[in-house]
Design an enzyme around this catalytic site. Structure first.
Site, PDB file in Angstrom:
ATOM      1  N   ARG A 124     -20.163   0.985  27.321  1.00 31.34           N
ATOM      2  CA  ARG A 124     -19.636   1.261  25.973  1.00 31.34           C
ATOM      3  C   ARG A 124     -20.054   0.184  24.965  1.00 31.34           C
ATOM      4  O   ARG A 124     -20.141   0.458  23.770  1.00 31.34           O
ATOM      5  CB  ARG A 124     -18.114   1.421  26.010  1.00 31.34           C
ATOM      6  CG  ARG A 124     -17.357   0.223  26.523  1.00 31.34           C
ATOM      7  CD  ARG A 124     -15.903   0.565  26.909  1.00 31.34           C
ATOM      8  NE  ARG A 124     -15.303  -0.506  27.687  1.00 31.34           N
ATOM      9  CZ  ARG A 124     -14.354  -1.322  27.231  1.00 31.34           C
ATOM     10  NH1 ARG A 124     -13.864  -1.175  26.005  1.00 31.34           N
ATOM     11  NH2 ARG A 124     -13.874  -2.272  28.001  1.00 31.34           N
ATOM     12  N   SER A 171     -11.434  -0.091  21.860  1.00 26.85           N
ATOM     13  CA  SER A 171     -11.713   0.344  23.232  1.00 26.85           C
ATOM     14  C   SER A 171     -13.056   1.050  23.348  1.00 26.85           C
ATOM     15  O   SER A 171     -13.773   0.880  24.328  1.00 26.85           O
ATOM     16  CB  SER A 171     -10.617   1.293  23.734  1.00 26.85           C
ATOM     17  OG  SER A 171      -9.392   0.618  23.867  1.00 26.85           O
ATOM     18  N   GLU A 224      -6.865  14.484  18.395  1.00 27.16           N
ATOM     19  CA  GLU A 224      -8.246  14.733  18.806  1.00 27.16           C
ATOM     20  C   GLU A 224      -8.799  16.061  18.301  1.00 27.16           C
ATOM     21  O   GLU A 224      -9.996  16.177  18.014  1.00 27.16           O
ATOM     22  CB  GLU A 224      -8.365  14.646  20.332  1.00 27.16           C
ATOM     23  CG  GLU A 224      -8.177  13.247  20.882  1.00 27.16           C
ATOM     24  CD  GLU A 224      -6.704  12.850  21.048  1.00 27.16           C
ATOM     25  OE1 GLU A 224      -6.455  11.671  21.356  1.00 27.16           O
ATOM     26  OE2 GLU A 224      -5.817  13.716  20.880  1.00 27.16           O
ATOM     27  N   PHE A 256      -9.430  12.738  26.549  1.00 26.95           N
ATOM     28  CA  PHE A 256      -8.855  13.387  25.366  1.00 26.95           C
ATOM     29  C   PHE A 256      -9.906  14.118  24.522  1.00 26.95           C
ATOM     30  O   PHE A 256      -9.598  15.094  23.858  1.00 26.95           O
ATOM     31  CB  PHE A 256      -8.148  12.353  24.491  1.00 26.95           C
ATOM     32  CG  PHE A 256      -7.179  11.487  25.260  1.00 26.95           C
ATOM     33  CD1 PHE A 256      -6.318  12.027  26.197  1.00 26.95           C
ATOM     34  CD2 PHE A 256      -7.142  10.114  25.048  1.00 26.95           C
ATOM     35  CE1 PHE A 256      -5.435  11.239  26.910  1.00 26.95           C
ATOM     36  CE2 PHE A 256      -6.257   9.310  25.756  1.00 26.95           C
ATOM     37  CZ  PHE A 256      -5.404   9.868  26.689  1.00 26.95           C
ATOM     38  N   HIS A 289     -14.597   5.687  28.770  1.00 31.32           N
ATOM     39  CA  HIS A 289     -13.667   5.536  29.892  1.00 31.32           C
ATOM     40  C   HIS A 289     -13.714   6.750  30.827  1.00 31.32           C
ATOM     41  O   HIS A 289     -12.686   7.262  31.259  1.00 31.32           O
ATOM     42  CB  HIS A 289     -12.244   5.302  29.386  1.00 31.32           C
ATOM     43  CG  HIS A 289     -12.057   3.981  28.680  1.00 31.32           C
ATOM     44  ND1 HIS A 289     -12.882   3.590  27.653  1.00 31.32           N
ATOM     45  CD2 HIS A 289     -11.146   3.004  28.853  1.00 31.32           C
ATOM     46  CE1 HIS A 289     -12.490   2.401  27.207  1.00 31.32           C
ATOM     47  NE2 HIS A 289     -11.458   2.008  27.918  1.00 31.32           N
ATOM     48  N   ASP A 332      -5.659   2.829  35.128  1.00 27.93           N
ATOM     49  CA  ASP A 332      -5.038   3.870  34.298  1.00 27.93           C
ATOM     50  C   ASP A 332      -4.786   5.165  35.073  1.00 27.93           C
ATOM     51  O   ASP A 332      -4.003   6.004  34.644  1.00 27.93           O
ATOM     52  CB  ASP A 332      -5.911   4.171  33.068  1.00 27.93           C
ATOM     53  CG  ASP A 332      -5.912   3.012  32.078  1.00 27.93           C
ATOM     54  OD1 ASP A 332      -5.157   2.048  32.300  1.00 27.93           O
ATOM     55  OD2 ASP A 332      -6.671   3.063  31.094  1.00 27.93           O
ATOM     56  N   ARG A 375     -16.021   2.446  31.311  1.00 25.50           N
ATOM     57  CA  ARG A 375     -15.215   1.350  30.771  1.00 25.50           C
ATOM     58  C   ARG A 375     -15.617  -0.016  31.335  1.00 25.50           C
ATOM     59  O   ARG A 375     -15.775  -0.985  30.602  1.00 25.50           O
ATOM     60  CB  ARG A 375     -13.750   1.611  31.134  1.00 25.50           C
ATOM     61  CG  ARG A 375     -12.832   0.429  30.819  1.00 25.50           C
ATOM     62  CD  ARG A 375     -11.479   0.605  31.503  1.00 25.50           C
ATOM     63  NE  ARG A 375     -10.486  -0.325  30.992  1.00 25.50           N
ATOM     64  CZ  ARG A 375      -9.215  -0.306  31.353  1.00 25.50           C
ATOM     65  NH1 ARG A 375      -8.794   0.605  32.213  1.00 25.50           N
ATOM     66  NH2 ARG A 375      -8.375  -1.177  30.860  1.00 25.50           N
TER      67      ARG A 375
END
Length: 331
Positions: free
Chosen positions: A22, A49, A70, A95, A121, A129, A179
């Site tokens: 990322r 993030s 979203e 999402f 991610h 997570d 991530r």
């Protein structure tokens, strides 16, 4: 076969350089923004993030914080695209596209608007997570959409190149980001073109086809297999749609067997794309490595990759079993 792909030095040693994929996206978006003022960025409250803050800080007037919405994120982006902008949207892949697939389908893909959907991610390497945030279905969801380009860069350097490439391709596009820090195996000189696959290592016993984070693990697996007298060809496939059929078929025609690896559901994703290609054009024994019809779990990234048999060592073991159980196919 495809052109030469320079690899970074010491990539199979313990001191291999690592960086989150990322981070390359963040740099690439900022560079794309410098090159083209039509580029705008929209985020759903995950700006740091997803590394979109690099663009936001450079071009505050071209950045919109949509908030945790979203569906609105991509719908507003499609409107901006219709008005002549080139919008990038970023969130966690769980999402976007996970929550807003219908809006992506109807406002971006159906209308052929050049909305760029950045799903960060992705995969089980998200780690602690857990299953809710470990998006595994995104490759399948996005590649089935007409007009959609689907890219899963192998490392941060390639993510930077891929971001700049989709910024200028004029099409709805999805880019998948991990991530955690992952090994950087390419170089600034390594080629990247949308729709191209690259032979990272030549071999003649089996073709190992990887996308995203798994291409590096396949290089590790190939080195491991070499110690067992197996010559594995490694093909990196950063563009899942459109597929580089010529490079893939040339390799499989040579080796007569293939394995795919992805940090995603083995069903319908990258492995599914290769199964369709081989089924129609070159029926060949194929083993699909990925998540096998199950969700992820909470844990450390390395623990999870090992647990789900997605490390180079585990892939080498799976490959050996496969080679021992299926004959090579030759036309």
């Amino acid at each position: 076969m495809s052109h030469h792909f320079p690899l970074a030095e010491n990539i199979l040693s313990d001191d291999v350089q690592k960086e989150p994929i990322r981070a390359g996206f963040g740099r690439g978006l900022r560079a794309a923004g410098e090159a083209n003022e039509a580029i705008v960025a929209l985020c759903a409250d995950l700006t740091e993030s997803t590394q979109m803050h690099l663009f936001r800080d450079a071009f505050p007037k071209r950045f919109v914080e949509i908030g945790v919405a979203e569906q609105n994120l991509v719908t507003v982006a499609s409107g901006m695209a219709r008005a002549g902008k080139i919008p990038f949207t970023s969130s966690y892949a769980a999402f976007s596209p996970g929550r807003n697939w219908e809006q992506i389908r109807t406002t971006a893909a159906l209308n052929e608007q050049p909305v760029k959907i950045v799903g960060s991610h992705a995969g089980v390497s998200v780690g602690p997570d857990g299953a809710t945030h470990q998006m595994l279905e995104d490759i399948a969801l996005m590649r089935v959409l007409p007009h959609m380009v689907v890219v899963a860069p192998g490392d941060s350097i390639e993510a930077e190149k891929a971001t700049r490439a989709i910024a200028e391709n004029g099409k709805p596009s999805y880019i998948r980001l991990a991530r955690e820090k992952t090994p950087v195996f390419s170089t600034e000189e390594s080629p990247f073109e949308i729709g191209k696959a690259y032979v990272l290592r030549e071999g003649h016993d089996i073709t190992l086809l990887g996308t995203g984070t798994m291409s590096y693990e396949l290089l590790v697996a190939a080195k491991n297999l070499e110690q067992h007298g197996i010559s594995a060809e490694v093909v990196h496939v950063p563009t899942i749609k459109p597929l580089d059929e010529d490079t893939i078929l040339a390799s499989v025609r040579k080796t007569g067997r293939a394995i795919t690896a992805e940090e995603a559901q083995a069903a319908a994703g990258f492995g599914g794309a290769i199964a369709e290609l081989l089924g129609e054009k070159l029926p060949t024994p194929l083993k699909r490595i990925g998540m096998q019809d199950r969700f992820g779990e909470s844990g450390k990234p390395d623990e999870l990759l090992d647990y789900f048999s997605l490390t180079g060592a585990k892939i080498a073991h799976t490959a050996q079993e496969f080679i021992n159980s299926v004959p090579r196919y030759h036309q």
